[in-house]
Design a protein around this motif. Sequence first.
Motif, mmCIF file in Angstrom:
data_model
loop_
_atom_site.group_PDB
_atom_site.id
_atom_site.type_symbol
_atom_site.label_atom_id
_atom_site.label_comp_id
_atom_site.label_asym_id
_atom_site.label_seq_id
_atom_site.Cartn_x
_atom_site.Cartn_y
_atom_site.Cartn_z
ATOM 1 N N ASN A 96 0.831 -1.207 0.000
ATOM 2 C CA ASN A 96 0.000 0.000 0.000
ATOM 3 C C ASN A 96 0.866 1.258 0.000
ATOM 4 N N ALA A 97 1.926 1.228 0.834
ATOM 5 C CA ALA A 97 2.827 2.385 0.889
ATOM 6 C C ALA A 97 3.490 2.609 -0.470
ATOM 7 N N PHE A 98 3.890 1.513 -1.115
ATOM 8 C CA PHE A 98 4.528 1.619 -2.431
ATOM 9 C C PHE A 98 3.547 2.206 -3.447
ATOM 10 N N GLU A 99 2.287 1.705 -3.406
ATOM 11 C CA GLU A 99 1.270 2.229 -4.322
ATOM 12 C C GLU A 99 1.032 3.724 -4.065
ATOM 13 N N LYS A 100 0.943 4.096 -2.773
ATOM 14 C CA LYS A 100 0.737 5.511 -2.439
ATOM 15 C C LYS A 100 1.922 6.347 -2.908
ATOM 16 N N GLN A 101 3.146 5.791 -2.744
ATOM 17 C CA GLN A 101 4.338 6.514 -3.184
ATOM 18 C C GLN A 101 4.288 6.715 -4.698
ATOM 19 N N LYS A 102 3.898 5.642 -5.425
ATOM 20 C CA LYS A 102 3.801 5.778 -6.885
ATOM 21 C C LYS A 102 2.764 6.831 -7.250
ATOM 22 N N GLN A 103 1.599 6.797 -6.544
ATOM 23 C CA GLN A 103 0.560 7.781 -6.822
ATOM 24 C C GLN A 103 1.064 9.187 -6.492
ATOM 25 N N THR A 104 1.748 9.298 -5.352
ATOM 26 C CA THR A 104 2.272 10.598 -4.937
ATOM 27 C C THR A 104 3.300 11.100 -5.936
ATOM 28 N N GLN A 105 4.188 10.200 -6.397
ATOM 29 C CA GLN A 105 5.190 10.601 -7.389
ATOM 30 C C GLN A 105 4.503 11.060 -8.670
ATOM 31 N N SER A 106 3.488 10.292 -9.080
ATOM 32 C CA SER A 106 2.766 10.650 -10.296
ATOM 33 C C SER A 106 2.076 11.998 -10.111
ATOM 34 N N THR A 107 1.405 12.153 -8.956
ATOM 35 C CA THR A 107 0.716 13.410 -8.659
ATOM 36 C C THR A 107 1.720 14.552 -8.580
ATOM 37 N N THR A 108 2.837 14.301 -7.910
ATOM 38 C CA THR A 108 3.871 15.329 -7.778
ATOM 39 C C THR A 108 4.426 15.715 -9.151
ATOM 40 N N VAL A 112 4.212 19.359 -10.639
ATOM 41 C CA VAL A 112 5.405 20.072 -11.115
ATOM 42 C C VAL A 112 5.212 20.497 -12.572
ATOM 43 N N LYS A 113 4.666 19.594 -13.378
ATOM 44 C CA LYS A 113 4.405 19.912 -14.795
ATOM 45 C C LYS A 113 3.444 21.092 -14.896
ATOM 46 N N ASN A 114 2.357 21.014 -14.085
ATOM 47 C CA ASN A 114 1.373 22.107 -14.086
ATOM 48 C C ASN A 114 2.009 23.417 -13.614
ATOM 49 N N MET A 115 2.880 23.315 -12.582
ATOM 50 C CA MET A 115 3.557 24.523 -12.086
ATOM 51 C C MET A 115 4.449 25.114 -13.170
ATOM 52 N N GLN A 116 5.155 24.246 -13.910
ATOM 53 C CA GLN A 116 6.011 24.737 -14.983
ATOM 54 C C GLN A 116 5.171 25.433 -16.056
#
Length: 172
Positions: A96-108, A112-116
């Motif tokens: 679950n933590a790995f999945e959340k990390q992947k989701q967080t990385q994707s979201t992040t 970042v893309k949106n911020m750029q």
Amino acid sequence: HHTSELSAHLTGSEDEVMNLTSENESLQKELDGCRRELRTFRKELDNLVEQMSDMGTEVQDAKTKVSVYSRRLNEVEQELNSTQELNVNLQEQLKNAFEKQKQTQSTTAQVVKNMQTELGRVVSDSGTIRSTLEELENRQDKCEGRVVEMITNTKEYAQLLEEAQSTIQTMR
């Protein structure tokens, strides 16, 4: 004749007594041998009873040890089951933590893309705003010049009005 019969009978009886005595001695020896064997058997039986008693104690001790080992084995099995359940839970949490990390990385990454993109718009808008501000500044400078001109013209007009009023008053 009777004596000779008696003598023969007595001799026969003596022989019989001797045979019986010999047989009795033989039976007595056999009986003594049987008694010795019986004493030996009795000693061996006593030793065997003692050994069996020791074996009974050893068997009881072994049963006690087996019982202790069985209890300990049950405890170890319970601990293993608990550890296995904990391991499964930890694996699930890790997944679950790995999945959340992947989701967080994707979201992040998306953030970042949106911020750029937004930064690009801000830079672009900043350039537009800068040129608009420069244009406003130029217009303001022009307006200030016109306002100064208008103030000067208004003062001159006010002066002319005053002079006209003075002239009208003097003419009456």
